[in-house]
Design a protein around this motif. Structure first.
Motif, PDB file in Angstrom:
ATOM      1  N   LEU A 120      41.137 -22.503 -34.767  1.00  0.00           N
ATOM      2  CA  LEU A 120      42.430 -22.838 -34.184  1.00  0.00           C
ATOM      3  C   LEU A 120      42.789 -21.684 -33.262  1.00  0.00           C
ATOM      4  N   ILE A 121      42.789 -21.955 -31.956  1.00  0.00           N
ATOM      5  CA  ILE A 121      43.030 -20.911 -30.964  1.00  0.00           C
ATOM      6  C   ILE A 121      44.472 -21.011 -30.489  1.00  0.00           C
ATOM      7  N   ASP A 122      45.242 -19.963 -30.790  1.00  0.00           N
ATOM      8  CA  ASP A 122      46.657 -19.912 -30.425  1.00  0.00           C
ATOM      9  C   ASP A 122      46.810 -18.991 -29.228  1.00  0.00           C
ATOM     10  N   CYS A 123      46.842 -19.583 -28.037  1.00  0.00           N
ATOM     11  CA  CYS A 123      46.938 -18.784 -26.816  1.00  0.00           C
ATOM     12  C   CYS A 123      48.298 -18.118 -26.666  1.00  0.00           C
ATOM     13  N   LYS A 124      49.325 -18.699 -27.290  1.00  0.00           N
ATOM     14  CA  LYS A 124      50.668 -18.120 -27.187  1.00  0.00           C
ATOM     15  C   LYS A 124      50.715 -16.734 -27.829  1.00  0.00           C
ATOM     16  N   LYS A 125      50.005 -16.590 -28.953  1.00  0.00           N
ATOM     17  CA  LYS A 125      50.022 -15.310 -29.678  1.00  0.00           C
ATOM     18  C   LYS A 125      48.696 -14.568 -29.601  1.00  0.00           C
ATOM     19  N   ILE A 144      32.366 -40.001 -38.809  1.00  0.00           N
ATOM     20  CA  ILE A 144      31.720 -38.742 -39.154  1.00  0.00           C
ATOM     21  C   ILE A 144      32.695 -37.599 -38.902  1.00  0.00           C
ATOM     22  N   CYS A 145      32.652 -36.606 -39.765  1.00  0.00           N
ATOM     23  CA  CYS A 145      33.440 -35.395 -39.508  1.00  0.00           C
ATOM     24  C   CYS A 145      32.534 -34.402 -38.791  1.00  0.00           C
ATOM     25  N   PRO A 146      32.955 -33.887 -37.647  1.00  0.00           N
ATOM     26  CA  PRO A 146      32.116 -32.905 -36.956  1.00  0.00           C
ATOM     27  C   PRO A 146      31.827 -31.695 -37.844  1.00  0.00           C
ATOM     28  N   ASP A 147      30.676 -31.077 -37.604  1.00  0.00           N
ATOM     29  CA  ASP A 147      30.335 -29.852 -38.331  1.00  0.00           C
ATOM     30  C   ASP A 147      31.190 -28.678 -37.855  1.00  0.00           C
ATOM     31  N   PHE A 148      31.574 -28.723 -36.578  1.00  0.00           N
ATOM     32  CA  PHE A 148      32.351 -27.647 -35.960  1.00  0.00           C
ATOM     33  C   PHE A 148      33.447 -28.269 -35.114  1.00  0.00           C
ATOM     34  N   VAL A 149      34.679 -27.775 -35.268  1.00  0.00           N
ATOM     35  CA  VAL A 149      35.812 -28.288 -34.495  1.00  0.00           C
ATOM     36  C   VAL A 149      36.648 -27.136 -33.952  1.00  0.00           C
ATOM     37  N   VAL A 150      37.274 -27.391 -32.812  1.00  0.00           N
ATOM     38  CA  VAL A 150      38.187 -26.415 -32.213  1.00  0.00           C
ATOM     39  C   VAL A 150      39.466 -27.133 -31.824  1.00  0.00           C
ATOM     40  N   GLU A 151      40.585 -26.548 -32.164  1.00  0.00           N
ATOM     41  CA  GLU A 151      41.887 -27.003 -31.680  1.00  0.00           C
ATOM     42  C   GLU A 151      42.493 -25.872 -30.863  1.00  0.00           C
ATOM     43  N   LEU A 152      42.969 -26.212 -29.673  1.00  0.00           N
ATOM     44  CA  LEU A 152      43.570 -25.248 -28.765  1.00  0.00           C
ATOM     45  C   LEU A 152      45.063 -25.528 -28.710  1.00  0.00           C
ATOM     46  N   ARG A 153      45.860 -24.577 -29.133  1.00  0.00           N
ATOM     47  CA  ARG A 153      47.306 -24.788 -29.161  1.00  0.00           C
ATOM     48  C   ARG A 153      47.885 -24.771 -27.753  1.00  0.00           C
ATOM     49  N   SER A 154      48.545 -25.853 -27.372  1.00  0.00           N
ATOM     50  CA  SER A 154      49.206 -25.911 -26.070  1.00  0.00           C
ATOM     51  C   SER A 154      50.656 -25.450 -26.228  1.00  0.00           C
ATOM     52  N   VAL A 155      51.352 -25.317 -25.099  1.00  0.00           N
ATOM     53  CA  VAL A 155      52.720 -24.800 -25.109  1.00  0.00           C
ATOM     54  C   VAL A 155      53.634 -25.646 -25.988  1.00  0.00           C
ATOM     55  N   SER A 156      53.429 -26.962 -25.976  1.00  0.00           N
ATOM     56  CA  SER A 156      54.327 -27.855 -26.701  1.00  0.00           C
ATOM     57  C   SER A 156      53.927 -28.073 -28.166  1.00  0.00           C
ATOM     58  N   ASP A 157      52.803 -27.493 -28.599  1.00  0.00           N
ATOM     59  CA  ASP A 157      52.308 -27.726 -29.959  1.00  0.00           C
ATOM     60  C   ASP A 157      53.031 -26.870 -30.985  1.00  0.00           C
ATOM     61  N   ASN A 158      53.410 -27.507 -32.079  1.00  0.00           N
ATOM     62  CA  ASN A 158      53.922 -26.793 -33.241  1.00  0.00           C
ATOM     63  C   ASN A 158      52.714 -26.309 -34.031  1.00  0.00           C
ATOM     64  N   LEU A 159      52.717 -25.060 -34.456  1.00  0.00           N
ATOM     65  CA  LEU A 159      51.556 -24.462 -35.116  1.00  0.00           C
ATOM     66  C   LEU A 159      51.295 -25.054 -36.501  1.00  0.00           C
ATOM     67  N   THR A 160      52.342 -25.374 -37.250  1.00  0.00           N
ATOM     68  CA  THR A 160      52.164 -25.843 -38.624  1.00  0.00           C
ATOM     69  C   THR A 160      51.336 -27.117 -38.728  1.00  0.00           C
ATOM     70  N   PRO A 161      51.618 -28.173 -37.945  1.00  0.00           N
ATOM     71  CA  PRO A 161      50.757 -29.362 -38.022  1.00  0.00           C
ATOM     72  C   PRO A 161      49.315 -29.085 -37.634  1.00  0.00           C
ATOM     73  N   LEU A 162      49.099 -28.159 -36.707  1.00  0.00           N
ATOM     74  CA  LEU A 162      47.734 -27.820 -36.316  1.00  0.00           C
ATOM     75  C   LEU A 162      46.987 -27.156 -37.472  1.00  0.00           C
ATOM     76  N   LYS A 163      47.674 -26.294 -38.211  1.00  0.00           N
ATOM     77  CA  LYS A 163      47.035 -25.658 -39.372  1.00  0.00           C
ATOM     78  C   LYS A 163      46.697 -26.699 -40.434  1.00  0.00           C
ATOM     79  N   THR A 164      47.585 -27.654 -40.621  1.00  0.00           N
ATOM     80  CA  THR A 164      47.329 -28.739 -41.576  1.00  0.00           C
ATOM     81  C   THR A 164      46.129 -29.561 -41.134  1.00  0.00           C
ATOM     82  N   LYS A 165      46.049 -29.824 -39.846  1.00  0.00           N
ATOM     83  CA  LYS A 165      44.933 -30.594 -39.303  1.00  0.00           C
ATOM     84  C   LYS A 165      43.613 -29.849 -39.493  1.00  0.00           C
TER      85      LYS A 165
END
Length: 200
Positions: free
Chosen positions: A157-162, A122-143
């Motif tokens: 998609l929550i980018d705490c760095k920016k 099942i695909c969730p109705d609502f999802v959150v991704e939290l960008r960690s220090v080591s995460d590249n932003l581009t793959p997260l946007k694709t995800k």
């Protein structure tokens, strides 16, 4: 002399198995169970994405994020919430583990007990991704886009760095909020407002 290093954005580690190895769903589930210290996902084309546990700071942010979602979910009662250790199988066959997720109760209850015990199909109705220090932003946007294409109604998609929040919805251009104090999940999660002062 002390040298300060900045973490390199080199995660996730991508393992290409196809066509040499084709893991069944059951084998992939078992593989994840014996490697519990890692976050492992599988793309729609069969690559394995290997991610280490998050750092303490990111883990704390994720805890506070899930705490707010939990409180709203318990009061609202219309759905079921999940943390970052939960895997889902999307309609395109990708196996993913968002940092936080929520599924309407009637959709969750329509699954068999066996489906609920593995990586639920099942695909969730609502999802959150939290960008960690080591995460590249581009793959997260694709995800995030993949979630929407597979049935999610809302994604953050929550980018705490920016200090930015990217909001994803079906058939709507991605919206980016700069340093917001709060973000609302209306109308998908009616009345849920995330206090970002607890996350930043």
């Amino acid at each position: 002399m002390t040298t300060v290093t900045t973490p390199v954005e080199n995660y996730p580690l991508v393992l290409h198995l196809h066509p040499i190895i084709n893991l069944t769903d059951e084998q992939f589930f078992d593989f994840c169970q014996i490697n519990r210290d890692l976050r492992i996902e599988r793309t729609a084309t069969g690559e394995l994405l290997i991610m280490p546990p998050t750092g303490s700071e990111t883990g704390g942010r994720n805890f506070r994020l899930n705490g707010q979602l939990y409180n709203w979910t318990e009061q609202n009662g219309t759905g079921v919430g999940f943390d970052s250790s939960t895997g889902f199988t999307l309609p395109n066959s990708a196996k993913v583990s968002p940092d936080a997720a929520w599924v309407k109760r009637e959709r969750w209850n329509a699954l068999t007990p066996e489906q609920q015990q593995t990586f639920a199909p099942i695909c969730p109705d609502f999802v959150v991704e939290l960008r960690s220090v080591s995460d590249n932003l581009t793959p997260l946007k694709t995800k995030m886009q993949e979630y929407i294409e597979n049935g999610a109604l809302l994604g953050w998609l929550i980018d705490c760095k920016k200090r930015q929040v990217y909001i994803y919805r079906p058939r709507v251009a991605v919206e980016c909020l700069d340093n917001p104090a709060t973000v609302s999940a209306d109308p998908v999660l009616l009345g849920f407002v995330l206090d970002l002062s607890k996350i930043w």
